[in-house]
Scaffold this active site. Structure first.
Site, PDB file in Angstrom:
ATOM      1  N   ASP A  39       0.654  -1.521   0.183  1.00  0.00           N
ATOM      2  CA  ASP A  39      -0.322  -0.090   0.000  1.00  0.00           C
ATOM      3  C   ASP A  39       1.146   1.570   0.052  1.00  0.00           C
ATOM      4  O   ASP A  39       2.120   2.083   1.223  1.00  0.00           O
ATOM      5  CB  ASP A  39      -0.918   0.180   1.200  1.00  0.00           C
TER       6      ASP A  39
ATOM      7  N   ASN B 216      -0.513   4.597  -0.318  1.00  0.00           N
ATOM      8  CA  ASN B 216      -0.884   6.060   0.104  1.00  0.00           C
ATOM      9  C   ASN B 216      -1.034   5.152   1.596  1.00  0.00           C
ATOM     10  O   ASN B 216      -2.409   6.415   2.451  1.00  0.00           O
ATOM     11  CB  ASN B 216      -1.502   6.250  -1.000  1.00  0.00           C
TER      12      ASN B 216
ATOM     13  N   ASP C  29      -3.871   3.743   2.607  1.00  0.00           N
ATOM     14  CA  ASP C  29      -5.202   3.807   2.453  1.00  0.00           C
ATOM     15  C   ASP C  29      -5.343   2.914   3.446  1.00  0.00           C
ATOM     16  O   ASP C  29      -7.226   2.131   3.242  1.00  0.00           O
ATOM     17  CB  ASP C  29      -6.105   4.614   1.584  1.00  0.00           C
TER      18      ASP C  29
ATOM     19  N   ASP D 154      -1.606  -1.568  -3.535  1.00  0.00           N
ATOM     20  CA  ASP D 154      -2.394  -0.784  -4.991  1.00  0.00           C
ATOM     21  C   ASP D 154      -0.986  -0.335  -6.298  1.00  0.00           C
ATOM     22  O   ASP D 154      -0.307  -1.651  -5.941  1.00  0.00           O
ATOM     23  CB  ASP D 154      -2.375   1.024  -5.037  1.00  0.00           C
TER      24      ASP D 154
ATOM     25  N   ASP E 231      -5.577  -9.777 -16.036  1.00  0.00           N
ATOM     26  CA  ASP E 231      -6.666 -10.749 -15.803  1.00  0.00           C
ATOM     27  C   ASP E 231      -8.301 -11.035 -16.273  1.00  0.00           C
ATOM     28  O   ASP E 231      -8.396  -9.106 -15.836  1.00  0.00           O
ATOM     29  CB  ASP E 231      -7.054 -11.112 -13.487  1.00  0.00           C
TER      30      ASP E 231
ATOM     31  N   HIS F 207      -4.793 -17.066  -4.933  1.00  0.00           N
ATOM     32  CA  HIS F 207      -5.555 -16.164  -3.592  1.00  0.00           C
ATOM     33  C   HIS F 207      -6.857 -16.881  -3.770  1.00  0.00           C
ATOM     34  O   HIS F 207      -8.039 -16.400  -3.109  1.00  0.00           O
ATOM     35  CB  HIS F 207      -6.274 -15.083  -4.549  1.00  0.00           C
TER      36      HIS F 207
HETATM   37  C1  GLC Z   1     -11.588 -17.629 -10.570  1.00  0.00           C
HETATM   38  C2  GLC Z   1     -11.175 -16.888  -9.476  1.00  0.00           C
HETATM   39  C3  GLC Z   1     -11.431 -16.096  -8.017  1.00  0.00           C
HETATM   40  C4  GLC Z   1     -12.772 -15.662  -8.621  1.00  0.00           C
HETATM   41  C5  GLC Z   1     -13.800 -16.100  -9.634  1.00  0.00           C
HETATM   42  C6  GLC Z   1     -14.868 -16.324  -9.833  1.00  0.00           C
HETATM   43  O1  GLC Z   1     -12.476 -19.033  -9.546  1.00  0.00           O
HETATM   44  O2  GLC Z   1      -9.843 -17.181  -8.890  1.00  0.00           O
HETATM   45  O3  GLC Z   1     -11.238 -15.709  -7.463  1.00  0.00           O
HETATM   46  O4  GLC Z   1     -13.971 -15.379  -6.944  1.00  0.00           O
HETATM   47  O5  GLC Z   1     -13.362 -16.784 -10.687  1.00  0.00           O
HETATM   48  O6  GLC Z   1     -14.464 -14.550 -10.903  1.00  0.00           O
HETATM   49 CA    CA Z   2      -3.376   2.301  -1.178  1.00  0.00          CA
END
Ligand code: GLC
Ligand code: CA
Length: 556
Positions: free
Chosen positions: A21, A23, A25, A29, A98, A328
């Site tokens: 981060d 800035n 907040d 970013d 993405d 993630h």
């Molecule tokens: C994919 C992403 C996930 C998201 C889902 C809907 O599985 O990796 O994080 O919630 O698609 O877009």
């Molecule tokens: Ca930030």
């Protein structure tokens, strides 16, 4: 077009919200990423993949896009992005975005228009259906995030389809105009110079338009047979490749939801011109028996070996994989497959050895390079992930699990585990931000952080550096043929790999005890390429592997 640069490359996934981060907040970013580019370069990373950075109301942290060609204001500006791209390229790295093209946000102008009337030109960008006889949803499809996959729209008295949250309406790829809108958005970024896309849930884009009820089988099977791999998916992907991706020096990495080893070739066989590579869910879900938060099995190494082998055999020379042990969407890899207490450091390194010596493009996730672990969230108020929250709220209605047990399940498997802010130092909030972070920082940041590990030559971080650098010197790591030893031994994973005149042996101990491994006599000359312990105990015709020891040997 020669695209082999991505095969030997290492992809590092950044979850921008939690990376750095700039800035204060509390939200990571783009400028925060720019500040850390030298760090990323020092890891010997080749490709950065950013989870979505586009405008979004953040119902699903950016996987619900409201404008495909604008930067989320919390993350910065287009100027910041241009600088990030330039600075990444200047350091000899590539940048991949993405692409979330199966659905958008209900706050995207397309959906806002579509809702206005049945005759609106955007109506057909989405999937609308009349209610069933009883007024209920058109069929029994369930959302990936719990509850029905259909939401009723009072005004038009029709339901729309959302395979994820109700704020993520599915896009209708049947409509050629919609497809062109997506391709235009891709070109917008490719023209700026981005090097490709990770394609979110791409196997779901073609729907079975008769909307058959899903049979009463496990959710994974439903995904494979009912939601994913629809009748026109290959036609669309081929069109996208020919019309867009082929015109750039760029690649696509698919999230292989609903793809199994038998169907994978249809997506990534290069002769078919669809996708360049995919990561599958068999490894990532190998302890999840029937959907997240439901039944979980203990980690089973033999199962993992079997999965690796099955995919290797199926795609042999006919397609390319990215291999990931975490991202993630899953809990932390060292907590799931390794040992995040006594053998934390050893097991984190050993898992990297395994991952980096499987064929395919190496795909690592932020924070794994310092062995970040799962977090304990003390109450539901601390949970941020919409999937976990939906599970929790639905459980309040069904009372299937007690409140405590629901929270325990979230702590074990929930996506927030992987999304806690990156631990840069032992300063406030792990050096991520001096503001209040959007998600709690793991309390172990004082011990586990980048700064500490920079100073320790035996740290996980420095081991990652050595291994990623070494990997560039050996084609055998990436392309070699496998021969497995001790396949049925549930505690050790041993394989030899050969490519041209390179030959290596990898030996990994997945247990907390010493393990003697015999069968060493065939080897005349050995040289240790990497070892996560100071020593390797060789005794006669074998070796003793210490708890979670992992080694790579060069052999003749
Ligand atoms: C994919 C992403 C996930 C998201 C889902 C809907 O599985 O990796 O994080 O919630 O698609 O877009
Ligand atoms: Ca930030």
């Amino acid at each position: 077009m020669e695209l082999s640069w991505f095969k030997k490359g290492t992809i590092y996934q950044i979850y921008p919200r939690s990376f750095n981060d700039s800035n204060n907040d509390g939200i990571g970013d783009l400028r925060g990423i720019i500040e850390k580019l030298d760090y990323l370069k020092s890891l010997h990373i080749d490709i950065l993949w950013l989870s979505p950075i586009f405008s979004s109301p953040n119902d699903d942290n950016g996987y619900d896009i409201s404008d495909y060609c604008a930067i989320m204001p919390e993350f910065g500006t287009m100027e910041d992005f241009d600088e990030l791209l330039r600075e990444t390229h200047q350091r000899g790295m590539r940048l991949v975005l993405d692409l979330v093209a199966n659905h958008c946000s209900d706050e995207h102008v397309w959906f806002e228009e579509a809702k206005k009337s049945k005759n609106n030109p955007y109506r057909d960008y989405f999937h609308w259906r009349k209610p069933a006889q009883d007024g209920g949803p058109p069929n029994n499809w369930k959302s990936f995030f719990g509850g029905s996959a259909w939401e009723f729209d009072e005004a038009s008295e029709e339901y729309y389809l959302h395979l994820f949250t109700k704020k993520q309406p599915d896009l209708n790829w049947e409509n050629p105009k919609l497809r062109q809108e997506i391709y235009d958005a891709m070109r917008f970024w490719l023209d700026k110079g981005v090097d490709g896309f990770r394609m979110d849930v791409i196997p779901l884009i073609s729907k079975r338009e008769a909307y058959p009820d899903a049979p009463n089988v496990g959710f994974r099977k439903i995904i494979e047979d009912v939601y994913a791999n629809g009748p026109k998916v290959h036609e669309y992907l081929n069109e996208m490749k020919r019309e867009v991706v082929n015109h750039y020096d760029a690649f696509s990495l698919a999230e292989g939801v609903g793809i199994n080893h038998e169907t994978a070739g249809l997506y990534v066989d290069c002769d078919r011109e669809e996708l360049d590579m995919l990561y599958h869910f068999d490894i990532l879900e190998c302890t999840i028996v029937n959907g997240k938060f439901e039944e979980v099995s203990a980690f089973d190494l033999t199962n993992m070996k079997t999965i690796f082998k099955r995919w290797r055999d199926a795609l042999h020379e006919k397609g390319w994989l990215a291999n990931a042990l975490g991202n993630h969407d899953f809990a932390r890899m060292v907590s799931r497959f390794g040992n995040d207490t006594k053998y934390w450091s050893e097991s984190a390194k050993m898992l990297l050895i395994m991952q980096a010596t499987q064929n395919g493009t190496l795909n690592i996730y932020q924070g794994d390079e310092i062995g970040m672990t799962n977090i304990v969230l003390d109450s539901i108020e601390e949970v941020r992930d919409v999937q976990s929250l939906n599970f929790y709220n639905e459980n309040l209605k069904t009372k299937r699990y007690s409140v405590n047990s629901a929270l325990e399940r979230i702590n074990k498997e929930g996506r927030d585990n992987a999304r806690t802010p990156l631990q840069w130092s032992d300063e406030i909030n792990g050096g991520f931000s001096v503001g209040e972070p959007w998600l709690k920082v793991n309390a172990n940041y004082k011990r586990i952080n980048v700064k500490n590990q920079e100073q320790d030559k035996n740290s996980i971080l420095n081991f990652y550096r050595r291994l990623l650098k070494t990997r560039k010197q050996y084609d055998v790591f990436v392309y070699g043929d496998f021969e497995e030893l001790e396949f049925d031994n549930p505690n050790i994973y041993i394989y030899e790999k050969t490519y041209a005149n390179e030959k290596i042996m990898v030996a990994l101990n997945f247990s907390v005890g010493d393990i003697d491994f015999k069968g060493f006599s065939a080897i005349s000359n050995i040289e240790i390429i990497l070892n996560n312990y100071e020593e390797l105990v060789i005794n006669g015709d074998g070796m003793t592997l210490k708890p979670y020891q992992g080694i790579i040997l060069k052999i003749d």
